[in-house]
Motif scaffolding. Structure first.
Motif, PDB file in Angstrom:
ATOM      1  N   ARG A  68      55.147  39.044  57.551  1.00 33.84           N
ATOM      2  CA  ARG A  68      56.299  38.149  57.611  1.00 33.84           C
ATOM      3  C   ARG A  68      56.013  36.949  56.718  1.00 33.84           C
ATOM      4  O   ARG A  68      55.129  36.147  57.000  1.00 33.84           O
ATOM      5  CB  ARG A  68      56.549  37.700  59.045  1.00 33.84           C
ATOM      6  N   LEU A  69      56.748  36.855  55.618  1.00 34.36           N
ATOM      7  CA  LEU A  69      56.530  35.777  54.650  1.00 34.36           C
ATOM      8  C   LEU A  69      57.778  34.910  54.553  1.00 34.36           C
ATOM      9  O   LEU A  69      58.886  35.412  54.716  1.00 34.36           O
ATOM     10  CB  LEU A  69      56.186  36.363  53.282  1.00 34.36           C
ATOM     11  N   PRO A  70      57.633  33.615  54.250  1.00 33.13           N
ATOM     12  CA  PRO A  70      56.363  32.907  54.079  1.00 33.13           C
ATOM     13  C   PRO A  70      55.655  32.735  55.419  1.00 33.13           C
ATOM     14  O   PRO A  70      56.284  32.694  56.467  1.00 33.13           O
ATOM     15  CB  PRO A  70      56.795  31.552  53.509  1.00 33.13           C
ATOM     16  N   ARG A  71      54.326  32.640  55.345  1.00 32.56           N
ATOM     17  CA  ARG A  71      53.544  32.510  56.561  1.00 32.56           C
ATOM     18  C   ARG A  71      53.732  31.127  57.190  1.00 32.56           C
ATOM     19  O   ARG A  71      53.862  30.118  56.499  1.00 32.56           O
ATOM     20  CB  ARG A  71      52.067  32.736  56.280  1.00 32.56           C
ATOM     21  N   SER A  72      53.693  31.099  58.489  1.00 30.76           N
ATOM     22  CA  SER A  72      53.714  29.850  59.237  1.00 30.76           C
ATOM     23  C   SER A  72      52.342  29.176  59.124  1.00 30.76           C
ATOM     24  O   SER A  72      51.316  29.857  59.001  1.00 30.76           O
ATOM     25  CB  SER A  72      54.025  30.153  60.709  1.00 30.76           C
ATOM     26  N   PRO A  73      52.281  27.840  59.188  1.00 28.65           N
ATOM     27  CA  PRO A  73      50.979  27.174  59.238  1.00 28.65           C
ATOM     28  C   PRO A  73      50.125  27.627  60.424  1.00 28.65           C
ATOM     29  O   PRO A  73      48.913  27.422  60.417  1.00 28.65           O
ATOM     30  CB  PRO A  73      51.351  25.691  59.348  1.00 28.65           C
ATOM     31  N   MET A  76      47.240  32.030  61.576  1.00 30.64           N
ATOM     32  CA  MET A  76      45.976  32.524  62.125  1.00 30.64           C
ATOM     33  C   MET A  76      45.999  32.517  63.654  1.00 30.64           C
ATOM     34  O   MET A  76      45.411  33.394  64.287  1.00 30.64           O
ATOM     35  CB  MET A  76      44.803  31.723  61.566  1.00 30.64           C
ATOM     36  N   HIS A  77      46.681  31.541  64.245  1.00 31.28           N
ATOM     37  CA  HIS A  77      46.880  31.563  65.696  1.00 31.28           C
ATOM     38  C   HIS A  77      47.691  32.796  66.099  1.00 31.28           C
ATOM     39  O   HIS A  77      47.382  33.450  67.112  1.00 31.28           O
ATOM     40  CB  HIS A  77      47.625  30.304  66.157  1.00 31.28           C
ATOM     41  N   GLU A  78      48.723  33.125  65.335  1.00 28.27           N
ATOM     42  CA  GLU A  78      49.549  34.289  65.646  1.00 28.27           C
ATOM     43  C   GLU A  78      48.733  35.579  65.566  1.00 28.27           C
ATOM     44  O   GLU A  78      48.856  36.459  66.426  1.00 28.27           O
ATOM     45  CB  GLU A  78      50.736  34.347  64.680  1.00 28.27           C
ATOM     46  N   GLU A  79      47.881  35.686  64.560  1.00 26.68           N
ATOM     47  CA  GLU A  79      47.028  36.869  64.440  1.00 26.68           C
ATOM     48  C   GLU A  79      46.072  36.958  65.630  1.00 26.68           C
ATOM     49  O   GLU A  79      45.835  38.043  66.176  1.00 26.68           O
ATOM     50  CB  GLU A  79      46.226  36.821  63.136  1.00 26.68           C
ATOM     51  N   SER A 168      47.938  31.922  49.386  1.00 27.19           N
ATOM     52  CA  SER A 168      47.722  30.653  48.687  1.00 27.19           C
ATOM     53  C   SER A 168      48.819  29.638  48.968  1.00 27.19           C
ATOM     54  O   SER A 168      48.545  28.433  49.092  1.00 27.19           O
ATOM     55  CB  SER A 168      47.600  30.890  47.183  1.00 27.19           C
ATOM     56  N   GLN A 169      50.056  30.085  49.094  1.00 29.83           N
ATOM     57  CA  GLN A 169      51.151  29.135  49.284  1.00 29.83           C
ATOM     58  C   GLN A 169      51.046  28.393  50.601  1.00 29.83           C
ATOM     59  O   GLN A 169      51.311  27.190  50.667  1.00 29.83           O
ATOM     60  CB  GLN A 169      52.489  29.866  49.165  1.00 29.83           C
ATOM     61  N   VAL A 170      50.651  29.094  51.665  1.00 25.44           N
ATOM     62  CA  VAL A 170      50.552  28.385  52.942  1.00 25.44           C
ATOM     63  C   VAL A 170      49.375  27.412  52.929  1.00 25.44           C
ATOM     64  O   VAL A 170      49.475  26.284  53.423  1.00 25.44           O
ATOM     65  CB  VAL A 170      50.470  29.372  54.125  1.00 25.44           C
ATOM     66  N   PHE A 176      50.391  22.435  55.850  1.00 21.21           N
ATOM     67  CA  PHE A 176      49.113  22.988  56.300  1.00 21.21           C
ATOM     68  C   PHE A 176      47.980  21.968  56.222  1.00 21.21           C
ATOM     69  O   PHE A 176      46.904  22.213  56.746  1.00 21.21           O
ATOM     70  CB  PHE A 176      48.762  24.210  55.448  1.00 21.21           C
ATOM     71  N   ARG A 177      48.224  20.833  55.591  1.00 20.54           N
ATOM     72  CA  ARG A 177      47.133  19.889  55.307  1.00 20.54           C
ATOM     73  C   ARG A 177      46.442  19.402  56.573  1.00 20.54           C
ATOM     74  O   ARG A 177      45.240  19.115  56.560  1.00 20.54           O
ATOM     75  CB  ARG A 177      47.686  18.693  54.507  1.00 20.54           C
ATOM     76  N   ASP A 178      47.169  19.300  57.681  1.00 17.18           N
ATOM     77  CA  ASP A 178      46.578  18.791  58.921  1.00 17.18           C
ATOM     78  C   ASP A 178      46.099  19.893  59.854  1.00 17.18           C
ATOM     79  O   ASP A 178      45.720  19.619  60.999  1.00 17.18           O
ATOM     80  CB  ASP A 178      47.602  17.923  59.662  1.00 17.18           C
ATOM     81  N   TRP A 179      46.079  21.133  59.369  1.00 20.86           N
ATOM     82  CA  TRP A 179      45.617  22.259  60.191  1.00 20.86           C
ATOM     83  C   TRP A 179      44.167  22.018  60.604  1.00 20.86           C
ATOM     84  O   TRP A 179      43.311  21.683  59.780  1.00 20.86           O
ATOM     85  CB  TRP A 179      45.753  23.545  59.381  1.00 20.86           C
ATOM     86  N   ASP A 180      43.872  22.198  61.887  1.00 18.23           N
ATOM     87  CA  ASP A 180      42.529  21.947  62.398  1.00 18.23           C
ATOM     88  C   ASP A 180      42.386  22.706  63.720  1.00 18.23           C
ATOM     89  O   ASP A 180      43.120  22.449  64.666  1.00 18.23           O
ATOM     90  CB  ASP A 180      42.342  20.442  62.628  1.00 18.23           C
ATOM     91  N   ILE A 181      41.443  23.639  63.774  1.00 18.47           N
ATOM     92  CA  ILE A 181      41.284  24.436  64.997  1.00 18.47           C
ATOM     93  C   ILE A 181      40.128  23.936  65.867  1.00 18.47           C
ATOM     94  O   ILE A 181      39.811  24.546  66.885  1.00 18.47           O
ATOM     95  CB  ILE A 181      41.092  25.932  64.691  1.00 18.47           C
ATOM     96  N   GLY A 182      39.532  22.804  65.491  1.00 19.65           N
ATOM     97  CA  GLY A 182      38.429  22.275  66.288  1.00 19.65           C
ATOM     98  C   GLY A 182      38.755  22.140  67.766  1.00 19.65           C
ATOM     99  O   GLY A 182      37.966  22.569  68.622  1.00 19.65           O
ATOM    100  N   PRO A 183      39.920  21.560  68.119  1.00 19.04           N
ATOM    101  CA  PRO A 183      40.239  21.415  69.551  1.00 19.04           C
ATOM    102  C   PRO A 183      40.364  22.741  70.283  1.00 19.04           C
ATOM    103  O   PRO A 183      40.148  22.803  71.496  1.00 19.04           O
ATOM    104  CB  PRO A 183      41.578  20.664  69.524  1.00 19.04           C
TER     105      PRO A 183
END
Length: 258
Positions: A68-73, A76-79, A168-170, A176-183
């Protein structure tokens, strides 16, 4: 190669033989990867550990159905929370050992944060958006536009353009700049092996530092010298030995929190 129909469409996969009583290995490829791009690593890892190994291409990759494109930010959570649980359930694979590379390593951590796993091996994981990662993607974009990378990806994917631009686009998008999975990692209680090359063009050991700080369960760390973004291909023997040692280490089981 087999195909299984999931809610989002067909996925190509293969399961390598091993001990049916041991937790299976589940390999999660990078942002431009697929089954074939792992090369011989899955077979060698399965043989060394004596475990079954599931290898599959996510939607949009290899010969799997389109993504499903374009990918959501949050792709990876969806996967991690939608596609992978459905695939494992359909194949009857439970409490796996996740072995992820790059995007696949991030997906492995996200899945382990919300679902039962025996352990996770994460190679060159992304926990946040780093300037080096964006510079590496810009270099890759130039290589795709000029031809070499496009020709290479055409050997492995039905639609190399969709593969490259969808990834690459996402990553290069402002959203996507603030994407952070640390929490998210506070939910990972299974043992985790972190692997990083010292010449990784897509990330630094800051991701390993962040992971060690955030992960509440047992953590082991392997930094490889003279190694880029693909430790499993560049330092195959070292990675396989480290994974085998990690999986048989009784101390990890003692450290694992209930």
């Amino acid at each position: 190669m087999s195909t299984i129909e999931l809610s989002r469409g067909p996925v190509e996969y293969t399961v390598l033989g091993g001990d049916p009583e041991a937790a299976p290995l589940v390999l999660l490829h990078e942002g431009l990867g697929c089954i074939a791009m792992w090369r011989r690593f899955p077979a060698r890892l399965a043989a060394a550990t004596g475990r079954r190994a599931l290898v599959f291409s996510r939607h949009g990759y290899g010969s799997s159905g389109p993504a499903r494109l374009p990918r959501s930010p949050r792709y990876m959570h969806e996967e991690a929370h939608e596609v992978l649980p459905e695939l494992l359930d359909r194949l009857g694979l439970h409490r796996p050992v996740l072995v992820g590379h790059s995007d696949g390593a991030s997906i492995a951590l996200l899945h382990a944060a919300a679902h039962p796993v025996e352990a996770a091996v994460v190679m060159a994981p992304h926990l946040f958006v780093e300037d080096r990662t964006l510079r590496g993607i810009e270099v890759a974009r130039a290589a795709f536009a000029s031809g070499p990378l496009a020709r290479e990806l055409a050997f492995y994917h039905q639609d190399p353009g969709a593969v490259f631009h969808g990834w690459s686009q996402v990553w290069l998008s402002p959203e996507f700049r603030d994407w952070d999975i640390g929490p998210d990692l506070a939910g990972v209680t299974a043992p985790v092996l972190l692997v990083q090359g010292d010449r990784d063009q897509y990330g630094t050991t800051a991701h390993l530092d962040a992971a060690q700080h955030a992960l509440p369960g047992p953590v082991r760390r392997l930094e490889l010298s003279d190694c880029g973004h693909t430790p499993h291909l560049e330092r195959t023997d070292d990675v396989i030995e480290a994974v085998h040692t990690f999986l048989v280490d009784p101390a990890l089981r003692q450290e694992t929190r209930p």
